[in-house]
Design a protein around this motif. Structure first.
Motif, PDB file in Angstrom:
ATOM      1  N   GLY A   1       0.773  -1.083  -0.067  1.00 44.92           N
ATOM      2  CA  GLY A   1      -0.040   0.158   0.258  1.00 44.92           C
ATOM      3  C   GLY A   1       0.974   1.286   0.107  1.00 44.92           C
ATOM      4  N   THR A   2       2.015   0.850  -0.286  1.00 44.28           N
ATOM      5  CA  THR A   2       3.098   2.128   0.034  1.00 44.28           C
ATOM      6  C   THR A   2       2.842   3.023  -0.923  1.00 44.28           C
ATOM      7  N   GLY A   3       2.249   4.974  -0.794  1.00 44.25           N
ATOM      8  CA  GLY A   3       2.250   5.592  -1.972  1.00 44.25           C
ATOM      9  C   GLY A   3       1.257   5.975  -2.328  1.00 44.25           C
TER      10      GLY A   3
ATOM     11  N   GLN B   1     -11.217 -13.804  -8.738  1.00 42.51           N
ATOM     12  CA  GLN B   1     -11.314 -14.441  -7.363  1.00 42.51           C
ATOM     13  C   GLN B   1      -9.976 -13.612  -7.122  1.00 42.51           C
ATOM     14  N   LEU B   2      -8.550 -13.806  -6.685  1.00 39.23           N
ATOM     15  CA  LEU B   2      -8.169 -13.330  -5.895  1.00 39.23           C
ATOM     16  C   LEU B   2      -8.694 -12.004  -5.423  1.00 39.23           C
TER      17      LEU B   2
ATOM     18  N   ARG C   1      -4.230  -8.188  -0.143  1.00 40.32           N
ATOM     19  CA  ARG C   1      -3.458  -7.299  -1.386  1.00 40.32           C
ATOM     20  C   ARG C   1      -2.511  -8.500  -1.442  1.00 40.32           C
ATOM     21  N   GLY C   2      -2.074  -9.485   0.049  1.00 41.78           N
ATOM     22  CA  GLY C   2      -1.674 -10.265  -0.527  1.00 41.78           C
ATOM     23  C   GLY C   2      -1.984 -11.267  -1.591  1.00 41.78           C
TER      24      GLY C   2
ATOM     25  N   LEU D   1      -0.511 -12.053  -5.922  1.00 39.05           N
ATOM     26  CA  LEU D   1      -0.185 -13.309  -6.361  1.00 39.05           C
ATOM     27  C   LEU D   1      -0.111 -13.630  -7.954  1.00 39.05           C
ATOM     28  N   GLY D   2      -0.965 -12.793  -8.070  1.00 37.06           N
ATOM     29  CA  GLY D   2      -1.218 -12.427  -9.611  1.00 37.06           C
ATOM     30  C   GLY D   2      -0.245 -11.947 -10.044  1.00 37.06           C
ATOM     31  N   PHE D   3      -0.680 -11.117  -9.960  1.00 34.93           N
ATOM     32  CA  PHE D   3       0.797 -10.237 -10.627  1.00 34.93           C
ATOM     33  C   PHE D   3       2.165 -11.194 -10.855  1.00 34.93           C
TER      34      PHE D   3
END
Length: 482
Positions: A367-369, A430-431, A437-438, A442-444
């Motif tokens: 969540g940075t920025g 689904q993610l 967020r974590g 994984l999808g990214f």
């Protein structure tokens, strides 16, 4: 009599005559009449991403959940895969022009049907049919464009045309800002108008497209050399009259044995036996770009609204920025694919975007920025990824023989998109529904890996196709018979 029977042997200079033409009004007509299909696809995909948050809200007139948005995206991609295969083989058999008229008509009818959706199941079916029209367009349009554009300009023109997808995406997102404003349109009407506008644009394109001729390359191979000669002579006469100069003589000829159609077994043999490395390359490029684009884009509205607290009415503003980054990639980098070359540019865009996904994932997970920093890195990542994705269509259109071109595009689009484009939206949907967020990160990470595989495949199997005639990159099957 066999449908693939040889009719006669001819010698023609039509490919060389088309490749030595200067850029003209005719080429602008091709660009506008055919290239605008990507605006429609961008409009379709982005409208769904932009209105996804509204569709899942109470009062939308259709009871769709966040998870259903991913399912609808998968139906759209499945339809595109099936449509590409079905219409692709018809394009090689009956010609480019007949099919790019028919497939656009299918898209228009299905988009109108989508605007009247009243249940998730109906919405899924309408998206399936819309995808079928768009998938058929890819096969018919890419083959026609590459056969009509001069070799020295083919790379940049093809990339810019494919990049107009994101002009449609930006337009769709911009329209969504207006159409989702409940002070102007009721919650159950605005999103329907978004689809109706897509159908209206399709009708305008249909009128323009009627003036684009059949591919002369397709005509002379299928026994219609007189019509091919008439079309090319008309283009040459118009260019000479407008420029006041005589065109140089073409420098090469090709001999072919004309056939009415090319059997599917010949096409399959060409792809898997004669060109196995090119087949592996096409699959790697398509799976990579399809997973990233369909997975992230279809669910982008959900990511902004659920994880960054962006209101459904403002989500389209962020998607407009995302789309502009994607549009600028092919437009600004396109000429380098003709000058620097295909292999260095394709591998750089695929591997470069894969590397940029790493900081993108970190920003999202931590969540940075905030949302604006995330958007900035997202735009940079897809500036490269968009040029790479556009080059996948260029690659498979160039590296297989003319008689198999449309079906080759359809095959790689269907298989690559089926593997990456259906799995991507379902997985990301689904993610995203997990709310963690974590988990979404994984999808990214998976997206980065599949893009990197495409870049490595280009380094290993890439073809030097810049500024080369199509017939030199892959000799027509009928020419080898001759």
């Amino acid at each position: 009599m066999s449908t693939d029977v040889v009719t006669k042997k001819i010698e023609t200079r039509i490919p060389a005559r088309l490749d030595r033409l200067p850029w003209s009004r005719f080429h602008w007509r091709v660009l506008i009449g055919l290239g605008t299909v990507w605006i429609l696809d961008g409009l379709e995909v982005t409208i769904v991403g932009s209105v996804s948050a509204r569709l899942s809200e109470q009062g939308s007139g259709i009871a769709i959940t966040t998870g259903d948005i991913g399912v609808a995206a998968a139906f759209y991609v499945l339809g595109a895969c099936l449509g590409a295969l079905f219409f692709g083989q018809l394009t090689d058999r009956f010609g480019r022009k007949k099919l790019f008229i028919i497939t656009l008509a299918v898209y228009i009818a299905a988009t109108v049907a989508t605007a009247f959706s009243f249940s998730p199941v109906y919405f899924f079916i309408a998206r399936l049919a819309t995808g079928a029209g768009i998938g058929g367009e890819y096969a018919a349009i890419n083959s026609a464009i590459d056969e009509l554009i001069p070799a020295r300009l083919r790379g940049r023109v093809d990339l810019v045309i494919n990049g107009t997808y994101w002009a449609g995406a930006a337009a769709g997102a911009g329209l969504a800002i207006l159409l989702l404003d409940t002070s102007i349109f009721p919650a159950d009407i605005g999103w329907r108008l978004a689809f109706a506008i897509g159908a209206l644009l399709g009708l305008v394109i249909l009128v323009v497209r009627r003036h684009v001729p059949e591919s002369p390359r397709w005509l002379f191979i299928h026994g219609q050399e007189d019509e091919a000669e008439r079309i090319v002579t008309g283009i040459e006469d118009d260019i000479s009259a407008r420029s006041g100069t005589k065109l140089p003589e073409p420098d090469s000829a090709i001999t072919v044995r004309q056939r009415r159609t090319i059997p599917f077994r010949t096409i399959a043999h060409t792809a898997f036996t004669r060109y196995p490395k090119r087949t592996a390359l096409g699959l790697a490029l398509f799976v990579g770009q399809a997973f990233v684009y369909n997975g992230i884009t279809f669910n982008l509205g959900t990511l902004f609204s659920d994880f960054y607290g962006v209101g459904s009415g403002m989500v389209p503003l962020f998607i407009v920025c995302y789309a502009l980054g994607n549009f600028l990639g092919p437009v600004l980098l396109g000429r380098l694919f003709d000058t620097v070359g295909r292999r260095p540019m394709i591998s750089t865009t695929y591997l470069g975007s894969a590397v940029l996904v790493v900081p993108l994932t970190w920003l999202f997970v931590t969540g940075t920025g905030g949302v604006w920093v995330f958007l900035g890195v997202l735009m940079a990542t897809f500036f490269l990824a968009s040029a790479g994705a556009s080059s996948a269509y260029l690659t498979v259109s160039e590296i297989f023989p003319m008689e198999t071109r449309a079906l080759a595009i359809a095959f790689f689009y269907a298989i690559g998109t089926g593997a990456g484009g259906i799995v991507g939206p379902l997985l990301f949907g689904q993610l995203a529904a997990s709310g963690d967020r974590g988990t979404v990160g994984l999808g990214f990470a998976i997206a980065a890996v599949v893009m990197a595989v495409g870049g490595v495949a280009e380094l290993l199997f890439g073809i030097k196709a810049e500024q080369a005639p199509l017939e030199d990159i892959a000799k027509p099957l009928t020419a080898e018979d001759g």
